[in-house]
Design a protein around this motif. Structure first.
Motif, short mmCIF file in Angstrom:
data_model
loop_
_atom_site.label_atom_id
_atom_site.label_comp_id
_atom_site.label_asym_id
_atom_site.label_seq_id
_atom_site.Cartn_x
_atom_site.Cartn_y
_atom_site.Cartn_z
N GLU A 251 10.50 3.05 2.73
CA GLU A 251 9.52 3.02 1.66
C GLU A 251 8.23 2.39 2.15
OE1 GLU A 251 9.68 0.83 -2.48
OE2 GLU A 251 11.18 2.43 -2.41
N VAL A 252 7.12 3.09 2.03
CA VAL A 252 5.84 2.58 2.53
C VAL A 252 4.92 2.13 1.41
CG1 VAL A 252 5.88 3.87 4.69
CG2 VAL A 252 4.93 4.94 2.64
N LEU A 334 -6.60 24.59 -6.59
CA LEU A 334 -5.23 25.07 -6.66
C LEU A 334 -4.70 24.86 -8.06
CD1 LEU A 334 -3.80 23.59 -3.31
CD2 LEU A 334 -4.88 25.82 -3.68
N LYS A 335 -3.92 25.80 -8.53
CA LYS A 335 -3.42 25.74 -9.90
C LYS A 335 -2.52 24.53 -10.10
CE LYS A 335 -0.99 28.52 -13.36
NZ LYS A 335 -0.24 29.78 -13.61
N ASP A 336 -2.78 23.78 -11.17
CA ASP A 336 -1.97 22.60 -11.56
C ASP A 336 -1.94 21.54 -10.47
OD1 ASP A 336 -1.33 23.81 -14.01
OD2 ASP A 336 0.41 24.81 -13.14
N VAL A 337 -2.98 21.46 -9.63
CA VAL A 337 -3.03 20.47 -8.55
C VAL A 337 -4.31 19.65 -8.70
CG1 VAL A 337 -3.24 20.12 -6.06
CG2 VAL A 337 -1.66 21.83 -6.93
N VAL A 338 -4.15 18.34 -8.57
CA VAL A 338 -5.30 17.42 -8.62
C VAL A 338 -5.55 16.89 -7.22
CG1 VAL A 338 -6.15 15.23 -9.53
CG2 VAL A 338 -4.81 16.76 -11.00
N PHE A 339 -6.79 16.96 -6.76
CA PHE A 339 -7.17 16.37 -5.47
C PHE A 339 -7.69 14.96 -5.70
CE2 PHE A 339 -7.29 20.87 -4.40
CZ PHE A 339 -6.71 20.88 -3.14
N THR A 340 -7.15 14.01 -4.95
CA THR A 340 -7.53 12.60 -5.10
C THR A 340 -8.13 12.10 -3.79
OG1 THR A 340 -5.71 12.24 -6.66
CG2 THR A 340 -6.71 10.28 -5.65
N ILE A 341 -9.30 11.45 -3.90
CA ILE A 341 -9.93 10.80 -2.74
C ILE A 341 -9.91 9.30 -3.02
CG2 ILE A 341 -11.97 10.69 -1.25
CD1 ILE A 341 -12.79 13.43 -2.42
N PRO A 342 -8.84 8.60 -2.64
CA PRO A 342 -8.68 7.19 -3.04
C PRO A 342 -9.63 6.26 -2.29
CG PRO A 342 -6.93 7.82 -1.53
CD PRO A 342 -7.74 9.06 -1.78
N GLN A 343 -10.03 5.19 -2.97
CA GLN A 343 -10.89 4.16 -2.38
C GLN A 343 -10.15 2.86 -2.13
OE1 GLN A 343 -13.99 5.11 -1.50
NE2 GLN A 343 -13.41 7.13 -2.31
N ARG A 344 -9.05 2.65 -2.84
CA ARG A 344 -8.28 1.40 -2.68
C ARG A 344 -6.87 1.63 -3.22
NH1 ARG A 344 -11.76 0.95 -6.83
NH2 ARG A 344 -13.37 0.16 -5.45
N GLY A 345 -6.03 0.63 -3.04
CA GLY A 345 -4.68 0.68 -3.59
C GLY A 345 -3.69 1.43 -2.72
N ASP A 346 -2.50 1.73 -3.31
CA ASP A 346 -1.41 2.36 -2.56
C ASP A 346 -1.78 3.75 -2.05
OD1 ASP A 346 0.31 0.26 -2.64
OD2 ASP A 346 1.39 0.92 -4.42
N LYS A 347 -2.55 4.50 -2.84
CA LYS A 347 -2.93 5.84 -2.41
C LYS A 347 -3.87 5.78 -1.20
CE LYS A 347 -2.13 8.03 -6.88
NZ LYS A 347 -2.69 8.82 -7.99
N LYS A 348 -4.76 4.79 -1.19
CA LYS A 348 -5.63 4.60 -0.02
C LYS A 348 -4.79 4.20 1.20
CE LYS A 348 -9.70 4.12 2.00
NZ LYS A 348 -9.37 3.66 3.32
N LYS A 349 -3.73 3.43 0.95
CA LYS A 349 -2.82 3.03 2.03
C LYS A 349 -2.15 4.27 2.63
CE LYS A 349 1.24 0.10 2.91
NZ LYS A 349 2.23 -0.80 2.29
N LEU A 350 -1.77 5.22 1.79
CA LEU A 350 -1.16 6.46 2.28
C LEU A 350 -2.16 7.28 3.09
CD1 LEU A 350 0.92 7.56 -0.84
CD2 LEU A 350 1.81 6.73 1.34
N LEU A 351 -3.40 7.37 2.60
CA LEU A 351 -4.42 8.12 3.33
C LEU A 351 -4.70 7.47 4.68
CD1 LEU A 351 -6.49 10.39 3.43
CD2 LEU A 351 -8.11 8.89 2.25
N ASP A 352 -4.77 6.14 4.70
CA ASP A 352 -4.99 5.42 5.98
C ASP A 352 -3.85 5.67 6.95
OD1 ASP A 352 -7.35 4.43 5.02
OD2 ASP A 352 -6.55 2.48 4.44
N LEU A 353 -2.63 5.74 6.41
CA LEU A 353 -1.46 6.00 7.26
C LEU A 353 -1.55 7.40 7.86
CD1 LEU A 353 1.25 4.87 8.27
CD2 LEU A 353 2.32 5.85 6.25
N SER A 354 -1.98 8.36 7.06
CA SER A 354 -2.14 9.72 7.56
C SER A 354 -3.24 9.79 8.62
CB SER A 354 -2.48 10.66 6.39
OG SER A 354 -2.68 11.98 6.85
#
Length: 612
Positions: A251-252, A334-354
């Motif tokens: 779990e990351v 894309l249908k029923d898809v949201v694109f997120t460009i995170p600036q902070r928090g756990d989602k930003k942590k995932l983007l940084d990991l990628s």
């Protein structure tokens, strides 16, 4: 529009294209598809190829090769993206980006058979079996297989366990049964219903739903304990603890983040490539990870390449995530898809990991490339140096100067030359300082630079792209004065050392400014090597000159004693002091009586022969 004016056939197709979304295919005179593209509006997109001048030479070449145009209308931009990706993979058009995916990563197969086996494989067989992966990180795959092995006693044999074969007693238990790795379904000791319950849980683990399996095991453990079946409850507890330990390691981020795709991209301009990383997040853990390379053909933008990568990975992994985390807007819907460009928090942590993964992949590919082509690595460093100093071109020829003297005596200087980042020792030059008396490093530097570049201008020799002085602001200013006198414009940098005589900082510009440079990087090591090399070269020349003066100066001044006689004397007597103390006969035995007499007279002695 000249092409359309001269080609009524193409003009008719372009003018009659619909405004609908779709994909278009360009064909050459032989009928081969040379390019596939997608468009929100087919008419506007295809027309843009013919109604303007293109900066890219490759794009102009593509347009000149177009002999026919085909198109397919679709309902949505998403359909166009998916169809474009499939057609590129199918036809591999010459001018489309090339997906460099030459590695066959292993997957985990749940075989379609009675009492299914679970095993790793690199071969996908479409026989109804279920595949999970591919796994680009092999240790992750081995970890999940190890967890499954410890949780569930699954068979590993290749027996055909049809019910009639089991009832007929065709099989015997093997060692795996005796060491408790298998429950013996081959001899009827485990029912298919019980076995398939285990397989269902295995699939949930492979999907990344470990939290769900953990809850189920906890509930089962509690029920067994309430029924006083403590031994069975203990065995379930051991499984529960295994899953919990695995989940805590894998779990990351917060487990609330579920069923999310993460994409990042990194460009490699030198090789006209881009690398795309894909992560799939299930219950806060990375369930799938993959990085691949696109080879550019028409200077495609990062947005275009990221959009292609998203289509490729979602199709390959059959992802239906409703949220995609990206570093920037890829410009697609894309249908029923949201694109997120995170600036902070756990989602930003995932983007940084990628991003960390894709940068590491790029570094690994560059290392592989450098081994095959070492010159390419040097050119990359010089381009990095060019960007750092904002030079007009990469410094393919670097010349570095250093002075050496001992309190003003025996002053010399050295110039080392580096071509394409490599020492060109045949072009090194030594200089005796002729016009400067006393320890004046600035004046000595000016003399050497003036002599070197005056001769270079007279002879038409190549001038350097960059001059580096082994010193700080004073040395740089001294060199600049001379270059201004000569009317030569060459960038000048300075390398300063710290108290421990180690390369410390890079100076550039007038007035000189410290250029930030991280120690330990390949570029820093190259500059350190250049500074150490010019220092070594200058000081070794200074030592040679000083040694020559100290050892041979008295013999040099004796008329009638030539280089050969001097060498013979030093070889025999080792020092001038011993030559002075030697007898006439000893000297005559080495250089003859005439030269022995000259030496006796020089050293103020009476000739032994006269005494006789």
């Amino acid at each position: 529009m000249d092409i359309l004016k001269n080609n009524p056939y193409l003009a008719g197709i372009v003018h009659n294209l619909p405004e609908s979304p779709g994909i278009y295919q360009y064909l050459n005179a032989e009928g081969t598809i040379i390019y596939v593209g997608k468009a929100k509006s087919l008419k506007r997109r295809v027309s843009s190829y013919f109604n303007r001048e293109h900066e890219s030479g490759k794009t102009r070449l593509l347009v000149s090769k177009i002999a026919d145009i085909r198109y397919i209308v679709v309902n949505t931009e998403e359909d166009a993206l998916l169809l474009e990706n499939n057609l590129i993979k199918k036809y591999k058009p010459r001018y489309n980006v090339l997906l460099k995916d030459d590695k066959t990563y292993p997957s985990i197969c749940v075989q379609n058979e009675p009492f299914p086996r679970v095993f790793r494989t690199r071969k996908i067989v479409r026989n109804g079996s279920t595949y999970f992966g591919p796994y680009s990180h092999i240790p992750s795959m081995l970890a999940v297989l190890d967890l499954i092995k410890h949780l569930y006693p699954l068979r590993t044999c290749h027996y055909n366990l049809l019910p009639e074969n089991i009832r007929a007693g065709k099989f015997r238990v093997c060692l795996e049964y005796h060491i408790h790795n298998c429950a013996g379904p081959c001899v009827g000791k485990q029912t298919e219903e019980e076995y398939l319950q285990n397989i269902a849980q295995v699939k949930e683990i492979l999907k990344g739903n470990t939290q769900q399996v953990e809850r189920m095991l906890y509930r089962q453990m509690q029920e067994l304990a309430e029924e006083m079946r403590f031994e069975e409850a203990q065995r379930v507890k051991e499984k529960y603890l295994l899953v919990e330990a695995y989940r805590s390691k894998s779990e990351v981020v917060n487990s609330a983040l579920h069923n999310i795709d993460v994409f990042s991209i990194e460009e490699n301009e030198e090789q006209s490539s881009a690398y795309v990383n894909y992560l799939h997040i299930t219950n806060g853990a990375i369930n799938q990870a993959f990085t691949f390379e696109y080879k550019k053909r028409l200077n495609e933008s990062l947005e275009e390449l990221l959009a292609l990568g998203i289509a490729e990975m979602r199709e390959r992994y059959r992802s239906r995530s409703h949220e995609i985390i990206v570093p920037f807007d890829p410009g697609i819907e894309l249908k029923d898809v949201v694109f997120t460009i995170p600036q902070r928090g756990d989602k930003k942590k995932l983007l940084d990991l990628s991003l960390l993964n894709v940068k590491q992949y790029k570094a690994d590919r560059l290392k592989q490339s450098d081994k095959l082509n070492p010159e390419q690595r040097s050119l990359r460093l010089l381009k990095e140096f060019q960007q750092m100093l904002h030079l007009d071109r990469p410094p393919l020829r670097i010349e570095c100067f250093d002075n050496s003297n001992t309190q003003g005596s025996d002053p010399v200087a050295g110039c080392v030359v580096f071509l394409k980042g490599k020492a060109a020792k045949q072009e090194y030059r030594k200089y005796n300082i002729k016009t400067v008396s006393g320890p004046d490093d600035y004046a000595s530097m000016q003399e050497v630079v003036r002599r070197r570049y005056t001769h270079a201008l007279e002879d038409g020799s190549p001038l350097p792209d960059l001059i580096i002085t082994d010193g700080g602001k004073g040395q740089m200013s001294a060199v600049k004065e001379v270059l201004d006198e000569l009317g030569v414009n060459i960038p000048i940098a300075g390398l300063a050392k710290d108290d421990r005589h180690r390369t410390n900082e890079l100076l550039y510009g007038f007035p000189p400014q410290v250029i930030g440079m991280k120690q330990g990087t390949p570029l820093f090591r190259l500059l350190t090597y250049i500074q150490d090399e010019v220092h070594r070269y200058a000081i070794s020349f200074h030592r040679q000159k000083r040694s020559k003066r100290q050892v041979a100066s008295e013999l040099d001044g004796i008329r009638g004693i030539g280089p050969k006689a001097k060498a013979d004397l030093l070889r025999e007597f080792k020092s001038v002091k011993r030559i002075r103390e030697a007898t006439f006969d000893a000297l005559a035995a080495v250089v003859g009586q005439a030269k022995a007499r000259v030496l006796e007279e020089h050293f103020g002695k009476e000739t032994q022969g006269e005494k006789a």
